[in-house]
Design a protein around this motif. Sequence first.
Motif, PDB file in Angstrom:
ATOM      1  N   SER A 107     -28.908  -3.578  24.803  1.00  0.00           N
ATOM      2  CA  SER A 107     -29.513  -2.344  24.315  1.00  0.00           C
ATOM      3  C   SER A 107     -29.904  -2.498  22.860  1.00  0.00           C
ATOM      4  N   MET A 108     -30.769  -1.640  22.430  1.00  0.00           N
ATOM      5  CA  MET A 108     -31.028  -1.464  21.009  1.00  0.00           C
ATOM      6  C   MET A 108     -30.022  -0.420  20.531  1.00  0.00           C
ATOM      7  N   PRO A 109     -29.731  -0.356  19.226  1.00  0.00           N
ATOM      8  CA  PRO A 109     -28.835   0.684  18.728  1.00  0.00           C
ATOM      9  C   PRO A 109     -29.412   2.068  19.042  1.00  0.00           C
ATOM     10  N   GLY A 110     -28.537   3.010  19.217  1.00  0.00           N
ATOM     11  CA  GLY A 110     -28.980   4.369  19.521  1.00  0.00           C
ATOM     12  C   GLY A 110     -27.818   5.206  20.001  1.00  0.00           C
ATOM     13  N   GLN A 111     -28.147   6.318  20.637  1.00  0.00           N
ATOM     14  CA  GLN A 111     -27.136   7.285  21.035  1.00  0.00           C
ATOM     15  C   GLN A 111     -26.085   6.698  21.968  1.00  0.00           C
TER      16      GLN A 111
ATOM     17  N   ARG B  22     -14.624  -0.045  30.836  1.00  0.00           N
ATOM     18  CA  ARG B  22     -14.525   0.068  29.377  1.00  0.00           C
ATOM     19  C   ARG B  22     -15.618  -0.741  28.703  1.00  0.00           C
ATOM     20  N   TYR B  23     -16.281  -0.094  27.756  1.00  0.00           N
ATOM     21  CA  TYR B  23     -17.318  -0.719  26.935  1.00  0.00           C
ATOM     22  C   TYR B  23     -16.665  -1.700  25.974  1.00  0.00           C
ATOM     23  N   ARG B  24     -17.263  -2.891  25.883  1.00  0.00           N
ATOM     24  CA  ARG B  24     -16.819  -3.868  24.900  1.00  0.00           C
ATOM     25  C   ARG B  24     -18.051  -4.555  24.339  1.00  0.00           C
ATOM     26  N   GLU B  25     -18.257  -4.383  23.045  1.00  0.00           N
ATOM     27  CA  GLU B  25     -19.405  -4.992  22.385  1.00  0.00           C
ATOM     28  C   GLU B  25     -19.151  -6.483  22.210  1.00  0.00           C
ATOM     29  N   LEU B  26     -20.189  -7.273  22.422  1.00  0.00           N
ATOM     30  CA  LEU B  26     -20.066  -8.719  22.279  1.00  0.00           C
ATOM     31  C   LEU B  26     -20.404  -9.073  20.836  1.00  0.00           C
ATOM     32  N   ALA B  27     -19.456  -9.675  20.170  1.00  0.00           N
ATOM     33  CA  ALA B  27     -19.535  -9.928  18.731  1.00  0.00           C
ATOM     34  C   ALA B  27     -20.726 -10.797  18.366  1.00  0.00           C
ATOM     35  N   GLN B  28     -21.293 -10.487  17.209  1.00  0.00           N
ATOM     36  CA  GLN B  28     -22.401 -11.266  16.674  1.00  0.00           C
ATOM     37  C   GLN B  28     -21.942 -12.123  15.502  1.00  0.00           C
ATOM     38  N   THR B  29     -20.656 -12.126  15.241  1.00  0.00           N
ATOM     39  CA  THR B  29     -20.129 -12.869  14.096  1.00  0.00           C
ATOM     40  C   THR B  29     -20.168 -14.365  14.349  1.00  0.00           C
TER      41      THR B  29
ATOM     42  N   SER C 225     -36.718  -6.051  11.159  1.00  0.00           N
ATOM     43  CA  SER C 225     -35.876  -6.526  10.060  1.00  0.00           C
ATOM     44  C   SER C 225     -35.468  -7.969  10.333  1.00  0.00           C
ATOM     45  N   GLY C 226     -34.904  -8.600   9.312  1.00  0.00           N
ATOM     46  CA  GLY C 226     -34.450  -9.978   9.456  1.00  0.00           C
ATOM     47  C   GLY C 226     -33.240 -10.097  10.352  1.00  0.00           C
ATOM     48  N   ALA C 227     -32.413  -9.077  10.376  1.00  0.00           N
ATOM     49  CA  ALA C 227     -31.205  -9.102  11.194  1.00  0.00           C
ATOM     50  C   ALA C 227     -31.511  -8.546  12.584  1.00  0.00           C
ATOM     51  N   SER C 228     -30.930  -9.141  13.593  1.00  0.00           N
ATOM     52  CA  SER C 228     -31.143  -8.684  14.956  1.00  0.00           C
ATOM     53  C   SER C 228     -30.416  -7.366  15.189  1.00  0.00           C
ATOM     54  N   ALA C 229     -31.153  -6.392  15.680  1.00  0.00           N
ATOM     55  CA  ALA C 229     -30.548  -5.103  16.002  1.00  0.00           C
ATOM     56  C   ALA C 229     -30.081  -5.062  17.452  1.00  0.00           C
ATOM     57  N   HIS C 230     -30.301  -6.144  18.172  1.00  0.00           N
ATOM     58  CA  HIS C 230     -29.934  -6.178  19.581  1.00  0.00           C
ATOM     59  C   HIS C 230     -28.426  -6.053  19.754  1.00  0.00           C
ATOM     60  N   VAL C 231     -28.029  -5.270  20.743  1.00  0.00           N
ATOM     61  CA  VAL C 231     -26.613  -5.110  21.048  1.00  0.00           C
ATOM     62  C   VAL C 231     -26.385  -5.610  22.464  1.00  0.00           C
ATOM     63  N   PHE C 232     -25.566  -6.638  22.587  1.00  0.00           N
ATOM     64  CA  PHE C 232     -25.132  -7.109  23.896  1.00  0.00           C
ATOM     65  C   PHE C 232     -23.715  -6.589  24.087  1.00  0.00           C
ATOM     66  N   PHE C 233     -23.444  -6.086  25.288  1.00  0.00           N
ATOM     67  CA  PHE C 233     -22.109  -5.573  25.567  1.00  0.00           C
ATOM     68  C   PHE C 233     -21.776  -5.802  27.026  1.00  0.00           C
ATOM     69  N   CYS C 234     -20.516  -5.627  27.334  1.00  0.00           N
ATOM     70  CA  CYS C 234     -20.124  -5.684  28.736  1.00  0.00           C
ATOM     71  C   CYS C 234     -19.300  -4.453  29.059  1.00  0.00           C
ATOM     72  N   VAL C 235     -19.295  -4.131  30.325  1.00  0.00           N
ATOM     73  CA  VAL C 235     -18.412  -3.102  30.847  1.00  0.00           C
ATOM     74  C   VAL C 235     -17.385  -3.842  31.677  1.00  0.00           C
ATOM     75  N   GLU C 236     -16.146  -3.812  31.210  1.00  0.00           N
ATOM     76  CA  GLU C 236     -15.054  -4.436  31.951  1.00  0.00           C
ATOM     77  C   GLU C 236     -14.636  -3.460  33.044  1.00  0.00           C
ATOM     78  N   ILE C 237     -14.764  -3.880  34.291  1.00  0.00           N
ATOM     79  CA  ILE C 237     -14.555  -3.003  35.440  1.00  0.00           C
ATOM     80  C   ILE C 237     -13.076  -2.714  35.648  1.00  0.00           C
ATOM     81  N   ASP C 238     -12.745  -1.416  35.681  1.00  0.00           N
ATOM     82  CA  ASP C 238     -11.385  -0.966  36.009  1.00  0.00           C
ATOM     83  C   ASP C 238     -11.288  -0.560  37.474  1.00  0.00           C
ATOM     84  N   GLU C 239     -12.345   0.103  37.964  1.00  0.00           N
ATOM     85  CA  GLU C 239     -12.320   0.647  39.323  1.00  0.00           C
ATOM     86  C   GLU C 239     -13.733   0.676  39.882  1.00  0.00           C
ATOM     87  N   MET C 240     -13.849   0.443  41.196  1.00  0.00           N
ATOM     88  CA  MET C 240     -15.137   0.469  41.855  1.00  0.00           C
ATOM     89  C   MET C 240     -14.965   1.161  43.207  1.00  0.00           C
TER      90      MET C 240
END
Length: 151
Positions: free
Chosen positions: A49-53, A85-92, A126-141
């Motif tokens: 996603s891009m940053p946002g709501q 659960r949302y978990r952002e994938l680090a860009q560090t 901008s020079g810095a990537s605004a892209h956000v990669f994340f995962c949803v760790e599945i608790d229940e389906m």
Amino acid sequence: MFVKEMSREECQSVVAAADLARLACCKEGQPYIVPINYALLGNCLYCFSMPGQKIDWMRSNPKVALQIGEFASNRQWKSVVVRGRYRELAQTEGRCDERIHAWSLLEKRPNWWEPGGLTPVPREISGASAHVFFCVEIDEMTGRAACPGEL
């Protein structure tokens, strides 16, 4: 027509076959839902996603749900709800492997950046990537399927 509960394996099959979900998040008691593309691997749904709501809301409350469906007709469909659960994938530096892995999974699908990469207002480049990669760790389906015929 009858509706039946789906097994975990049946739910997994629906989620694995699709790539578009409706992502629901909540902040201060207010729900928000948007379409998003994903790639499934193991117990994680990888997304972009891009940053946002939605990103702001998931950062403040990481509990999310996704709905994924198959629709053949009004009398034949499958619907799976994933809670996780949302978990952002680090860009560090030194922690980019999981982001690159998510990208490699997502890029196998056509137009994988849509709709998460589209914004209603143009953004400044901008020079810095605004892209956000994340995962949803599945608790229940869980899921249900409508089938033609009688019980």
